[in-house]
Design a protein around this motif. Structure first.
Motif, PDB file in Angstrom:
ATOM      1  N   LEU A 193      12.619   2.811  -2.932  1.00 36.04           N
ATOM      2  CA  LEU A 193      11.380   3.432  -3.401  1.00 36.04           C
ATOM      3  C   LEU A 193      11.440   4.943  -3.182  1.00 36.04           C
ATOM      4  O   LEU A 193      11.622   5.400  -2.049  1.00 36.04           O
ATOM      5  CB  LEU A 193      10.171   2.839  -2.668  1.00 36.04           C
ATOM      6  N   PRO A 194      11.305   5.716  -4.254  1.00 31.96           N
ATOM      7  CA  PRO A 194      11.416   7.169  -4.110  1.00 31.96           C
ATOM      8  C   PRO A 194      10.298   7.722  -3.246  1.00 31.96           C
ATOM      9  O   PRO A 194       9.140   7.376  -3.435  1.00 31.96           O
ATOM     10  CB  PRO A 194      11.288   7.681  -5.550  1.00 31.96           C
ATOM     11  N   ALA A 195      10.662   8.547  -2.262  1.00 33.31           N
ATOM     12  CA  ALA A 195       9.701   9.110  -1.311  1.00 33.31           C
ATOM     13  C   ALA A 195       8.868   7.981  -0.687  1.00 33.31           C
ATOM     14  O   ALA A 195       7.674   8.132  -0.451  1.00 33.31           O
ATOM     15  CB  ALA A 195       8.801  10.152  -1.973  1.00 33.31           C
ATOM     16  N   THR A 196       9.508   6.841  -0.489  1.00 37.57           N
ATOM     17  CA  THR A 196       8.900   5.606   0.046  1.00 37.57           C
ATOM     18  C   THR A 196       7.649   5.190  -0.733  1.00 37.57           C
ATOM     19  O   THR A 196       6.719   4.602  -0.197  1.00 37.57           O
ATOM     20  CB  THR A 196       8.564   5.707   1.558  1.00 37.57           C
ATOM     21  N   MET A 197       7.677   5.493  -2.033  1.00 34.59           N
ATOM     22  CA  MET A 197       6.486   5.242  -2.842  1.00 34.59           C
ATOM     23  C   MET A 197       6.782   4.332  -4.028  1.00 34.59           C
ATOM     24  O   MET A 197       7.834   4.422  -4.641  1.00 34.59           O
ATOM     25  CB  MET A 197       5.985   6.576  -3.350  1.00 34.59           C
ATOM     26  N   LEU A 198       5.806   3.523  -4.311  1.00 35.47           N
ATOM     27  CA  LEU A 198       5.906   2.627  -5.455  1.00 35.47           C
ATOM     28  C   LEU A 198       5.130   3.310  -6.600  1.00 35.47           C
ATOM     29  O   LEU A 198       3.922   3.554  -6.441  1.00 35.47           O
ATOM     30  CB  LEU A 198       5.209   1.332  -5.036  1.00 35.47           C
ATOM     31  N   ILE A 199       5.809   3.635  -7.667  1.00 35.69           N
ATOM     32  CA  ILE A 199       5.112   4.310  -8.773  1.00 35.69           C
ATOM     33  C   ILE A 199       5.003   3.303  -9.910  1.00 35.69           C
ATOM     34  O   ILE A 199       6.011   2.934 -10.515  1.00 35.69           O
ATOM     35  CB  ILE A 199       5.875   5.558  -9.248  1.00 35.69           C
ATOM     36  N   GLN A 200       3.795   2.854 -10.168  1.00 33.53           N
ATOM     37  CA  GLN A 200       3.603   1.870 -11.234  1.00 33.53           C
ATOM     38  C   GLN A 200       2.797   2.522 -12.347  1.00 33.53           C
ATOM     39  O   GLN A 200       1.636   2.889 -12.137  1.00 33.53           O
ATOM     40  CB  GLN A 200       2.889   0.616 -10.705  1.00 33.53           C
ATOM     41  N   SER A 201       3.445   2.706 -13.505  1.00 27.71           N
ATOM     42  CA  SER A 201       2.733   3.242 -14.661  1.00 27.71           C
ATOM     43  C   SER A 201       1.928   4.496 -14.278  1.00 27.71           C
ATOM     44  O   SER A 201       0.739   4.566 -14.522  1.00 27.71           O
ATOM     45  CB  SER A 201       1.810   2.127 -15.183  1.00 27.71           C
ATOM     46  N   TRP A 202       2.584   5.451 -13.643  1.00 28.73           N
ATOM     47  CA  TRP A 202       1.999   6.753 -13.264  1.00 28.73           C
ATOM     48  C   TRP A 202       1.069   6.670 -12.060  1.00 28.73           C
ATOM     49  O   TRP A 202       0.423   7.658 -11.722  1.00 28.73           O
ATOM     50  CB  TRP A 202       1.264   7.419 -14.441  1.00 28.73           C
ATOM     51  N   LEU A 203       0.978   5.509 -11.418  1.00 29.62           N
ATOM     52  CA  LEU A 203       0.147   5.407 -10.213  1.00 29.62           C
ATOM     53  C   LEU A 203       1.066   5.389  -8.989  1.00 29.62           C
ATOM     54  O   LEU A 203       1.751   4.399  -8.745  1.00 29.62           O
ATOM     55  CB  LEU A 203      -0.698   4.122 -10.257  1.00 29.62           C
ATOM     56  N   PRO A 204       1.096   6.479  -8.202  1.00 34.11           N
ATOM     57  CA  PRO A 204       2.009   6.539  -7.051  1.00 34.11           C
ATOM     58  C   PRO A 204       1.293   6.124  -5.764  1.00 34.11           C
ATOM     59  O   PRO A 204       0.371   6.795  -5.307  1.00 34.11           O
ATOM     60  CB  PRO A 204       2.380   8.028  -7.007  1.00 34.11           C
ATOM     61  N   ILE A 205       1.742   5.018  -5.156  1.00 34.56           N
ATOM     62  CA  ILE A 205       1.073   4.505  -3.964  1.00 34.56           C
ATOM     63  C   ILE A 205       2.111   3.999  -2.964  1.00 34.56           C
ATOM     64  O   ILE A 205       3.232   3.671  -3.354  1.00 34.56           O
ATOM     65  CB  ILE A 205       0.098   3.350  -4.316  1.00 34.56           C
ATOM     66  N   HIS A 206       1.729   3.946  -1.700  1.00 31.36           N
ATOM     67  CA  HIS A 206       2.640   3.377  -0.703  1.00 31.36           C
ATOM     68  C   HIS A 206       2.531   1.851  -0.770  1.00 31.36           C
ATOM     69  O   HIS A 206       1.462   1.315  -1.058  1.00 31.36           O
ATOM     70  CB  HIS A 206       2.291   3.899   0.691  1.00 31.36           C
ATOM     71  N   PRO A 207       3.646   1.155  -0.494  1.00 32.49           N
ATOM     72  CA  PRO A 207       3.623  -0.310  -0.636  1.00 32.49           C
ATOM     73  C   PRO A 207       2.893  -0.994   0.521  1.00 32.49           C
ATOM     74  O   PRO A 207       3.442  -1.851   1.195  1.00 32.49           O
ATOM     75  CB  PRO A 207       5.102  -0.680  -0.686  1.00 32.49           C
ATOM     76  N   LYS A 208       1.665  -0.590   0.756  1.00 32.58           N
ATOM     77  CA  LYS A 208       0.860  -1.208   1.812  1.00 32.58           C
ATOM     78  C   LYS A 208       0.232  -2.479   1.257  1.00 32.58           C
ATOM     79  O   LYS A 208       0.032  -2.596   0.045  1.00 32.58           O
ATOM     80  CB  LYS A 208      -0.265  -0.246   2.233  1.00 32.58           C
ATOM     81  N   GLN A 209      -0.148  -3.345   2.177  1.00 29.82           N
ATOM     82  CA  GLN A 209      -0.736  -4.632   1.783  1.00 29.82           C
ATOM     83  C   GLN A 209      -1.893  -4.451   0.787  1.00 29.82           C
ATOM     84  O   GLN A 209      -1.958  -5.108  -0.251  1.00 29.82           O
ATOM     85  CB  GLN A 209      -1.250  -5.314   3.058  1.00 29.82           C
ATOM     86  N   SER A 210      -2.817  -3.536   1.084  1.00 28.97           N
ATOM     87  CA  SER A 210      -4.009  -3.375   0.229  1.00 28.97           C
ATOM     88  C   SER A 210      -3.604  -2.892  -1.171  1.00 28.97           C
ATOM     89  O   SER A 210      -4.169  -3.324  -2.175  1.00 28.97           O
ATOM     90  CB  SER A 210      -5.002  -2.396   0.866  1.00 28.97           C
ATOM     91  N   ASN A 211      -2.604  -1.990  -1.239  1.00 30.72           N
ATOM     92  CA  ASN A 211      -2.160  -1.503  -2.546  1.00 30.72           C
ATOM     93  C   ASN A 211      -1.461  -2.613  -3.335  1.00 30.72           C
ATOM     94  O   ASN A 211      -1.637  -2.739  -4.553  1.00 30.72           O
ATOM     95  CB  ASN A 211      -1.183  -0.337  -2.385  1.00 30.72           C
ATOM     96  N   LEU A 212      -0.655  -3.415  -2.627  1.00 29.95           N
ATOM     97  CA  LEU A 212       0.050  -4.505  -3.318  1.00 29.95           C
ATOM     98  C   LEU A 212      -0.961  -5.531  -3.819  1.00 29.95           C
ATOM     99  O   LEU A 212      -0.843  -6.037  -4.939  1.00 29.95           O
ATOM    100  CB  LEU A 212       1.067  -5.160  -2.384  1.00 29.95           C
ATOM    101  N   ASP A 213      -1.977  -5.809  -2.996  1.00 27.68           N
ATOM    102  CA  ASP A 213      -3.015  -6.758  -3.437  1.00 27.68           C
ATOM    103  C   ASP A 213      -3.647  -6.252  -4.734  1.00 27.68           C
ATOM    104  O   ASP A 213      -3.904  -7.013  -5.657  1.00 27.68           O
ATOM    105  CB  ASP A 213      -4.105  -6.919  -2.358  1.00 27.68           C
ATOM    106  N   TYR A 214      -3.883  -4.950  -4.806  1.00 18.85           N
ATOM    107  CA  TYR A 214      -4.468  -4.361  -6.018  1.00 18.85           C
ATOM    108  C   TYR A 214      -3.506  -4.535  -7.205  1.00 18.85           C
ATOM    109  O   TYR A 214      -3.895  -5.029  -8.275  1.00 18.85           O
ATOM    110  CB  TYR A 214      -4.767  -2.873  -5.771  1.00 18.85           C
ATOM    111  N   LEU A 215      -2.235  -4.176  -7.001  1.00 18.70           N
ATOM    112  CA  LEU A 215      -1.280  -4.271  -8.124  1.00 18.70           C
ATOM    113  C   LEU A 215      -1.087  -5.720  -8.583  1.00 18.70           C
ATOM    114  O   LEU A 215      -0.856  -5.971  -9.766  1.00 18.70           O
ATOM    115  CB  LEU A 215       0.079  -3.676  -7.732  1.00 18.70           C
TER     116      LEU A 215
END
Ligand SMILES: CC(C)(COP(=O)(O)OP(=O)(O)OC[C@H]1O[C@@H](n2cnc3c(N)ncnc32)[C@H](O)[C@@H]1OP(=O)(O)O)[C@@H](O)C(=O)NCCC(=O)NCCS
Length: 320
Positions: A193-215
């Motif tokens: 993950l670049p800069a430890t970040m998950l970039i999904q369709s222009w949304l750059p977020i850290h792969p934390k539980q709450s963010n993954l639940d959202y995705l």
């Protein structure tokens, strides 16, 4: 044609966007991203999202700008999205004013937010570069396909793999539990993950539980080369309608990893997965990849029509 010359010196009013502002927002959005704009489709869902706040600026009651923020990273980060200013108001710092308003709002209503993050295309304004740190840059390649020709494209590209001595191996589709485990794995976070970040369709977020639940609620196709210690991952958005022409759709494919062979296979698998339920239309398939992979996929996809719109996807952030 509407007269936009009067009232330019009256004050701007800022307020939360409502469903009734939709027409006004569309009226300022005609030229945004040359027809690849997601906002017509996402405007109403954005208003329903409890983690998001969307604002408009109005002059004499007319919408002249929009800016939206999504609160992510367990409440510590606001990702800024959707910024746009009416064409007749540009070059007069309206963007600066709406951004300042939103930042003040965040400071008072979301005091836990410490970071503002955004994505931009290549050559961002210098003023932006002086305020934000550049975290990462990915290459973008946009291909134009129709659902009817996808099988043919795949059959013409697989022999290119064969020529390189590779045989096509279908990447694995991840279930929700695999996604949570893999994207929170330390090796994956630091290596893929670049800069430890998950970039999904222009949304750059850290792969934390709450963010993954959202995705995981977003209908994404999650692929991996293997489920244990993967070396390549990809995300495919569901195709979504864009205003470019009747029946045009965007399919965003985010690639994570640097292995050229996996990149080709993930592209083919995501293209197939993204278009399989479609009967008609035109698909603008946007691939986001590490810069080193661009020449590889550019050559591999030779012969498929391109849409020359964006070259790079930059991720930037600053302290609030
Ligand atoms: C990009 C756009 C929002 C700029 O609006 P504007 O009001 O004309 O902006 P100005 O040129 O007057 O610049 C005002 C301030 O906003 C900042 N700004 C300009 N473009 C920006 C951008 N893309 N992102 C963030 N800030 C931006 C400028 O740096 C400037 O701040 P500074 O003086 O502190 O440096 C406008 O041209 C637009 O709506 N374009 C189409 C949609 C688009 O490309 N949106 C941006 C990417 S999501």
């Amino acid at each position: 044609m509407a007269d936009h010359t009067s009232g330019k010196d009256t004050a701007l009013d800022f307020c939360l966007a409502t469903g009734e502002d939709f027409e006004g927002v569309m009226a300022i959005s005609g030229d945004v991203y040359r027809g690849m704009d997601y906002l017509p489709l996402r405007y109403h869902p954005w208003l329903q999202d409890p983690n998001r706040r969307t604002f408009v600026a109005k002059r004499e009651g007319q919408v002249v700008a929009l800016e939206s923020v999504l609160i992510v990273d367990d409440g510590q980060t606001a990702v800024e999205q959707g910024l746009r200013v009416a064409p007749w108001e540009r070059g007069r710092n309206v963007a600066g004013q709406i951004q300042s308003f939103v930042e003040d709002f965040l400071k008072s209503e979301f005091p836990a937010v410490k970071i503002i993050r955004l994505t931009r295309i290549e050559n961002p304004p210098l003023g932006l570069l002086s305020k934000y740190r550049l975290l990462h840059s990915k290459a973008v390649l946009i291909l134009i396909v129709t659902p009817g020709e996808v099988q043919e494209i795949i059959h013409s590209l697989i022999p290119r793999l064969d020529k390189e001595g590779l045989c096509f191996q279908q990447p694995l589709t991840l279930g929700d539990e695999d996604v949570r485990r893999i994207y929170q794995n330390e090796y994956v976070i630091t290596k893929l993950l670049p800069a430890t970040m998950l970039i999904q369709s222009w949304l750059p977020i850290h792969p934390k539980q709450s963010n993954l639940d959202y995705l995981l609620t977003q209908g994404i196709t999650w692929l991996a080369d293997k489920v244990e210690a993967p070396d390549f991952l990809s995300l495919g958005s569901p195709p979504f309608r864009v205003p470019l022409e009747d029946n045009s759709f965007r399919l965003d494919i985010d690639l994570f990893g640097t292995d050229p062979r996996s990149a080709k296979m993930h592209f083919l698998a995501q293209l197939l997965a993204g278009t399989k339920a479609m009967k008609e239309g035109v698909v603008f398939c946007a691939l986001y990849m590490e810069l080193a992979l661009f020449p590889v996929l550019d050559v591999f996809t030779e012969g498929i029509k391109r849409y020359d719109l964006w070259k790079e996807q930059l991720v930037m952030e600053k302290e609030l």
